[in-house]
Design a protein around this motif. Structure first.
Motif, mmCIF file in Angstrom:
data_model
loop_
_atom_site.group_PDB
_atom_site.id
_atom_site.type_symbol
_atom_site.label_atom_id
_atom_site.label_comp_id
_atom_site.label_asym_id
_atom_site.label_seq_id
_atom_site.Cartn_x
_atom_site.Cartn_y
_atom_site.Cartn_z
ATOM 1 N N GLY A 294 0.800 -1.215 0.000
ATOM 2 C CA GLY A 294 0.000 0.000 0.000
ATOM 3 C C GLY A 294 0.830 1.261 0.000
ATOM 4 N N PRO A 295 0.138 2.380 0.117
ATOM 5 C CA PRO A 295 0.807 3.683 0.113
ATOM 6 C C PRO A 295 1.855 3.800 1.219
ATOM 7 C CG PRO A 295 -1.559 3.947 -0.112
ATOM 8 C CD PRO A 295 -1.317 2.499 0.229
ATOM 9 N N THR B 281 -0.742 2.189 -4.686
ATOM 10 C CA THR B 281 -0.669 0.801 -4.262
ATOM 11 C C THR B 281 0.022 0.012 -5.356
ATOM 12 O OG1 THR B 281 -2.712 0.970 -2.971
ATOM 13 C CG2 THR B 281 -2.021 -1.249 -3.624
ATOM 14 N N THR C 225 0.899 -3.522 -7.100
ATOM 15 C CA THR C 225 0.396 -4.886 -7.222
ATOM 16 C C THR C 225 1.103 -5.578 -8.375
ATOM 17 O OG1 THR C 225 -1.388 -4.243 -8.722
ATOM 18 C CG2 THR C 225 -1.910 -4.253 -6.375
#
Length: 157
Positions: free
Chosen positions: A63-64, A72, A74
């Motif tokens: 995440g951030p 984010t 992925t």
């Protein structure tokens, strides 16, 4: 300790690295080390593999963080459109292709002569697209026919 030259830490100017969010660092680390003859200079957090004159940096997504708020990371998902890819230039594509296949790499096609270059594509364990090419005609001023309308971009040339 690994010599300074093996790390993406320039003494002056800059170096360009490529970061990948991956599902399984060990699997991706092995792929880039074996298929591309990379040297693992850091196994985890982040994983850094030196390949020829560049580096692949890998870590799981997340995440951030304070330095990238609202972002984010992925890993690539199957079926996702491709907006960028790794471009690898080799001196002898036939040899590279043969050795990579022997190490388990699965290419989309065999190398194809595109006039300017001979190239083929494969995917890494997370599905990231990698182009492997050898300059041929472009060295003599011969370039590929356009693959479509100008809006399709460099990947279609």
């Amino acid at each position: 300790m690994t010599p300074h030259d093996d790390w993406p830490t320039p003494m002056q100017g800059l170096v360009l690295t490529h970061f990948l969010s991956v599902r399984d660092v060990a699997v991706s680390r092995r792929f880039y080390a074996e298929v591309f003859g990379g040297e693992v200079v850091l196994a985890e957090n982040p994983c850094i593999v030196k390949i020829a004159n560049g580096w692949i940096i890998m870590n799981p997504g997340g995440g951030p963080t304070p330095d990238k708020p609202d972002i984010t990371l992925t890993a690539h998902e199957p079926g996702d459109p491709v907006s960028s890819f790794l471009n690898v230039r080799v001196a002898d594509i036939a040899s590279f292709y043969e050795q990579a296949v022997a190490k388990g790499a699965e290419f989309l096609t065999e190398p194809i002569d595109r006039k300017a270059e001979i190239r083929c594509y494969l995917r890494d364990p997370d599905g990231y697209l990698i182009e492997v090419g050898q300059a041929t005609g472009m060295l003599e001023g011969v370039f590929a026919d356009r693959g479509g309308p100008p809006a399709q971009g460099a990947g279609d040339q």
